[in-house]
Enzyme design. Structure first.
Site, PDB file in Angstrom:
ATOM      1  N   SER A   1       0.853  -1.195   0.000  1.00  0.00           N
ATOM      2  CA  SER A   1       0.000   0.000   0.000  1.00  0.00           C
ATOM      3  C   SER A   1       0.881   1.235   0.000  1.00  0.00           C
ATOM      4  O   SER A   1       1.977   1.236   0.583  1.00  0.00           O
ATOM      5  CB  SER A   1      -0.898   0.043   1.236  1.00  0.00           C
ATOM      6  OG  SER A   1      -1.493   1.334   1.355  1.00  0.00           O
TER       7      SER A   1
ATOM      8  N   TYR B   1      -1.736  -0.424  10.158  1.00  0.00           N
ATOM      9  CA  TYR B   1      -1.891  -0.872   8.758  1.00  0.00           C
ATOM     10  C   TYR B   1      -0.640  -0.499   7.957  1.00  0.00           C
ATOM     11  O   TYR B   1      -0.091  -1.330   7.214  1.00  0.00           O
ATOM     12  CB  TYR B   1      -3.133  -0.232   8.152  1.00  0.00           C
ATOM     13  CG  TYR B   1      -3.347  -0.528   6.684  1.00  0.00           C
ATOM     14  CD1 TYR B   1      -3.819  -1.765   6.259  1.00  0.00           C
ATOM     15  CD2 TYR B   1      -3.076   0.439   5.716  1.00  0.00           C
ATOM     16  CE1 TYR B   1      -4.024  -2.029   4.909  1.00  0.00           C
ATOM     17  CE2 TYR B   1      -3.278   0.190   4.373  1.00  0.00           C
ATOM     18  CZ  TYR B   1      -3.749  -1.049   3.972  1.00  0.00           C
ATOM     19  OH  TYR B   1      -3.944  -1.307   2.629  1.00  0.00           O
TER      20      TYR B   1
HETATM   21  N1  LIG Z   1      -8.650  -0.489  -1.936  1.00  0.00           N
HETATM   22  C1  LIG Z   1      -7.617   0.319  -1.697  1.00  0.00           C
HETATM   23  O1  LIG Z   1      -7.727   1.541  -1.715  1.00  0.00           O
HETATM   24  C2  LIG Z   1      -6.268  -0.288  -1.402  1.00  0.00           C
HETATM   25  C3  LIG Z   1      -5.193   0.608  -1.337  1.00  0.00           C
HETATM   26  C4  LIG Z   1      -3.929   0.111  -1.052  1.00  0.00           C
HETATM   27  C5  LIG Z   1      -3.754  -1.242  -0.857  1.00  0.00           C
HETATM   28  N2  LIG Z   1      -4.824  -2.079  -0.921  1.00  0.00           N
HETATM   29  C6  LIG Z   1      -4.564  -3.509  -0.689  1.00  0.00           C
HETATM   30  O2  LIG Z   1      -5.133  -4.275  -1.707  1.00  0.00           O
HETATM   31  C7  LIG Z   1      -5.518  -5.554  -1.198  1.00  0.00           C
HETATM   32  C8  LIG Z   1      -6.983  -5.796  -1.517  1.00  0.00           C
HETATM   33  O3  LIG Z   1      -7.754  -4.743  -0.942  1.00  0.00           O
HETATM   34  P1  LIG Z   1      -9.273  -4.488  -1.369  1.00  0.00           P
HETATM   35  O4  LIG Z   1      -9.505  -3.043  -1.298  1.00  0.00           O
HETATM   36  O5  LIG Z   1      -9.592  -5.233  -2.628  1.00  0.00           O
HETATM   37  O6  LIG Z   1     -10.019  -5.181  -0.137  1.00  0.00           O
HETATM   38  P2  LIG Z   1     -11.469  -5.868  -0.073  1.00  0.00           P
HETATM   39  O7  LIG Z   1     -12.382  -5.279  -1.071  1.00  0.00           O
HETATM   40  O8  LIG Z   1     -11.840  -5.857   1.371  1.00  0.00           O
HETATM   41  O9  LIG Z   1     -11.150  -7.395  -0.508  1.00  0.00           O
HETATM   42  C9  LIG Z   1     -10.294  -8.142   0.314  1.00  0.00           C
HETATM   43  C10 LIG Z   1     -10.030  -9.502  -0.320  1.00  0.00           C
HETATM   44  O10 LIG Z   1      -9.138 -10.206   0.574  1.00  0.00           O
HETATM   45  C11 LIG Z   1      -9.752 -11.414   0.959  1.00  0.00           C
HETATM   46  N3  LIG Z   1      -9.447 -11.750   2.338  1.00  0.00           N
HETATM   47  C12 LIG Z   1      -9.620 -11.004   3.464  1.00  0.00           C
HETATM   48  N4  LIG Z   1      -9.291 -11.727   4.541  1.00  0.00           N
HETATM   49  C13 LIG Z   1      -8.899 -12.933   4.090  1.00  0.00           C
HETATM   50  C14 LIG Z   1      -8.432 -14.110   4.722  1.00  0.00           C
HETATM   51  N5  LIG Z   1      -8.325 -14.202   6.061  1.00  0.00           N
HETATM   52  N6  LIG Z   1      -8.100 -15.167   3.939  1.00  0.00           N
HETATM   53  C15 LIG Z   1      -8.214 -15.106   2.601  1.00  0.00           C
HETATM   54  N7  LIG Z   1      -8.658 -14.033   1.947  1.00  0.00           N
HETATM   55  C16 LIG Z   1      -8.996 -12.953   2.695  1.00  0.00           C
HETATM   56  C17 LIG Z   1     -11.251 -11.205   0.798  1.00  0.00           C
HETATM   57  O11 LIG Z   1     -11.845 -12.474   0.611  1.00  0.00           O
HETATM   58  P3  LIG Z   1     -13.247 -12.922   1.336  1.00  0.00           P
HETATM   59  O12 LIG Z   1     -14.249 -11.856   1.084  1.00  0.00           O
HETATM   60  O13 LIG Z   1     -13.551 -14.218   0.661  1.00  0.00           O
HETATM   61  O14 LIG Z   1     -12.944 -13.067   2.786  1.00  0.00           O
HETATM   62  C18 LIG Z   1     -11.281 -10.333  -0.463  1.00  0.00           C
HETATM   63  O15 LIG Z   1     -11.197 -11.119  -1.614  1.00  0.00           O
HETATM   64  C19 LIG Z   1      -5.206  -5.522   0.305  1.00  0.00           C
HETATM   65  O16 LIG Z   1      -3.949  -6.102   0.552  1.00  0.00           O
HETATM   66  C20 LIG Z   1      -5.169  -4.043   0.604  1.00  0.00           C
HETATM   67  O17 LIG Z   1      -4.384  -3.743   1.740  1.00  0.00           O
HETATM   68  C21 LIG Z   1      -6.077  -1.633  -1.182  1.00  0.00           C
END
Ligand SMILES: NC(=O)c1ccc[n+]([C@@H]2O[C@H](COP(=O)([O-])OP(=O)(O)OC[C@H]3O[C@@H](n4cnc5c(N)ncnc54)[C@H](OP(=O)(O)O)[C@@H]3O)[C@@H](O)[C@H]2O)c1
Length: 248
Positions: free
Chosen positions: A143, A157
């Site tokens: 991130s 985080y």
């Molecule tokens: N969105 C942003 O602005 C942003 C910015 C910087 C970095 N990121 C990073 O990008 C990645 C994805 O973020 P996102 O925004 O797409 O989040 P999200 O919409 O909350 O999706 C999270 C994903 O991770 C999976 N997950 C969560 N806990 C898990 C576990 N214990 N075991 C296996 N899978 C798990 C969820 O699967 P289930 O629903 O099946 O549990 C889902 O597919 C993360 O690493 C986050 O830190 C996001």
């Protein structure tokens, strides 16, 4: 006939059932890789992600694996390698964030961030390397908060994503002799359920960015696919921002 850039490659994406991970699965599959991906809670969503990839002419296979559990990660890697006959690309995307002042963070929230964002990434890489040939690709989803943490409530985080950045640098040296690259994609604000473009933080986030919009999961997927491909062999140990100018 044009050859797709990842034709013949095999991939595992953690947390592919929603958000950024689903965008990565879609793009890797569209670019020709055979893709397995994990999910924890969103079984129906995972099925839909796989079905969409297949409908678009790709191969995608959901695996239930909770990143909090070492055995689940080991089994997901082994199942992917067995099913596809190896593993060329590992994308560590599963991640969680709890955003609150440190005095308000509960121990479960702290443990979840450390376990899913950091510990599971280490375990998945360790397991994947047993199946990965020379020339493989490891791509972590960190991130931008590892480098810039302008709002209160992001410190733990950010710590976990800083750890991913450090891990990436160390492993680049460790794995370069095998031609395996290790990189860390650092998204800025991406429109997902975890960080909706119309959510409570959107106005503040847009206020410090160069662009006037959130990014999309497809944009992260496109960059991950590039890093996974043959043209990116000289990029390793890097933390690469895809952030709409969040750090500009
Ligand atoms: N969105 C942003 O602005 C942003 C910015 C910087 C970095 N990121 C990073 O990008 C990645 C994805 O973020 P996102 O925004 O797409 O989040 P999200 O919409 O909350 O999706 C999270 C994903 O991770 C999976 N997950 C969560 N806990 C898990 C576990 N214990 N075991 C296996 N899978 C798990 C969820 O699967 P289930 O629903 O099946 O549990 C889902 O597919 C993360 O690493 C986050 O830190 C996001």
């Amino acid at each position: 006939m044009t050859t797709r850039p990842l034709e013949g490659k095999t991939a595992l994406v953690t947390g592919g059932s929603r958000g950024v991970g689903a965008g990565i699965v879609a793009r890797l599959a569209a670019d020709g890789a055979k893709v397995a991906f994990t999910y924890a809670r969103s079984a129906d969503r995972a099925k839909a992600v796989a079905a969409e990839a297949v409908a678009a002419g790709g191969i995608a296979h959901p695996i239930h694996a909770d990143s909090r559990h070492e055995q689940d990660i080991e089994a997901a890697v082994a199942r992917t390698a067995d099913r596809f006959g190896g593993l060329d690309i590992l994308v560590n995307n599963a991640g969680v964030g709890s955003f609150a002042p440190i005095t308000d963070l509960k121990i479960d929230e702290i443990d979840a961030m450390l376990t899913i964002n950091v510990r599971s990434t280490i375990i998945a890489i360790r397991e994947a390397l047993a199946h990965m040939d020379d020339g493989g690709r490891i791509i972590n989803i960190g991130s931008i908060n590892a480098d810039r943490t302008p709002f209160p409530g992001q410190s733990v985080y950010a710590l976990t994503k800083g750890a991913v950045s450090s891990l990436t640098r160390g492993l680049a040296h460790e794995l370069a002799p095998r031609g395996i690259t290790v990189n860390n994609v650092q998204p800025g604000p991406i429109d997902t359920e975890a960080n909706p473009a119309d959510g409570p933080f959107a106005t503040a986030l847009l206020g410090v960015m160069a662009t006037d919009r959130f990014g999309t999961a497809a944009e992260i997927g496109a960059f991950v696919s590039y890093l996974a491909g043959p043209d990116a062999a000289y990029i390793t140990g890097s933390s690469l921002n895809v952030d709409g100018g969040f750090t500009a």
